[in-house]
Design a protein around this motif. Structure first.
Motif, PDB file in Angstrom:
ATOM      1  N   VAL A 227      17.142   7.385   1.102  1.00 58.10           N
ATOM      2  CA  VAL A 227      16.892   8.256  -0.045  1.00 58.10           C
ATOM      3  C   VAL A 227      17.933   9.360  -0.007  1.00 58.10           C
ATOM      4  N   LYS A 234      15.550  13.803  -5.976  1.00 58.59           N
ATOM      5  CA  LYS A 234      15.998  12.490  -5.517  1.00 58.59           C
ATOM      6  C   LYS A 234      17.128  12.022  -6.425  1.00 58.59           C
ATOM      7  N   GLU A 237      17.992   5.917  -4.410  1.00 59.25           N
ATOM      8  CA  GLU A 237      17.472   5.321  -3.184  1.00 59.25           C
ATOM      9  C   GLU A 237      17.753   3.830  -3.189  1.00 59.25           C
TER      10      GLU A 237
END
Length: 259
Positions: A227, A234, A237
């Motif tokens: 990730v 984020k 990933e």
């Protein structure tokens, strides 16, 4: 694999600074999850939130089906979550054994009655945990067993890291979190240490590990899933190859302008 850890809407604010911004994260049973990102991306803040050092401004953390969002560091540790730190947190004047036992303090009986009046029981406990510490050291570097009662300040950097990892793993946590285990070491030392950690993990329980690491070779060799964080969010990933090929990751790390 089922998720062992789930973070939903995780947010951490420090005044006007948002260090984590509505983050969703899963760590599945038995996997090594690599957490990467440039400096200031929120990796250390996430570790501190997950281990109870910080209480999140918003969001929820579920571990093994239980809500641990408001848990103290002690409560979270007792549930089987352990961590190392980016900077060495060893007590250099204490022995290797004493430093490892710091990670086991919640299992030790330290009351006056037990330690003074029940000497036989105390001796049995001491022998048990001495053997446990030796087992941890033997898995990482057998030569450390003979130095178990020497001051940890006498050890090299890689051996100090081994002691820190032994301290985190001595109670066989379900979910250890390793923060920059290669910090201060050469490339060869880093590869050696990560191979030892991987071997010791595979030799015992299938632990679920979150690994923060700036050395991308460590991420490539050690993780099953990655990730990438940037500005507390984020970024992407996936597996290592897919993550490093992502132009957004290249821009975040190298400052490359997207066309």
């Amino acid at each position: 694999m089922n998720p062992l850890l789930i973070c939903t809407g995780l947010t951490m604010r420090f005044g006007g600074l948002t260090a984590l911004d509505n983050l969703y994260l899963e760590a599945r049973e038995g996997e090594v999850l690599g957490l990467v990102g440039p400096n200031g991306s929120g990796k250390t803040t996430l570790f501190n939130v997950l281990t109870g050092i910080y209480r999140p401004s918003a969001g929820k953390i579920t571990f093994a089906g239980e809500n641990i969002t408001s848990g103290t560091p002690q409560e979270i540790h007792r549930r089987g979550i352990a961590r190392t730190f980016q900077r060495s947190r060893l007590c250099l004047d204490l022995s290797v054994f004493d430093n490892i036992m710091i990670g086991n303090h919640t299992a030790l009986r330290l009351d006056f009655f037990h330690n003074i009046l029940r000497r036989r029981a105390f001796c049995r406990d001491y022998e048990l945990w001495r053997d446990k510490a030796a087992e941890m050291l033997r898995a990482l570097n057998p030569s450390l067993v003979s130095r178990m009662f020497r001051p940890v300040g006498d050890l090299s950097m890689i051996d100090r890291r081994r002691v820190e990892n032994s301290r985190a793993l001595v109670r066989r946590p379900r979910h250890p979190r390793l923060h920059d285990p290669s910090a201060g070491m050469t490339h060869d030392e880093t590869r050696q240490l990560m191979d030892e950690i991987t071997a010791s993990r595979m030799g015992g329980d299938r632990l679920t590990v979150i690994l923060i690491e700036h050395e991308m070779e460590v991420i490539r060799r050690s993780t099953s899933h990655c990730v990438v964080l940037n500005f507390g969010r984020k970024l992407c990933e996936g597996d290592y190859a897919g993550v490093v090929a992502d132009p957004r990751v290249q821009e975040a790390y190298l400052g490359k302008e997207l066309e």
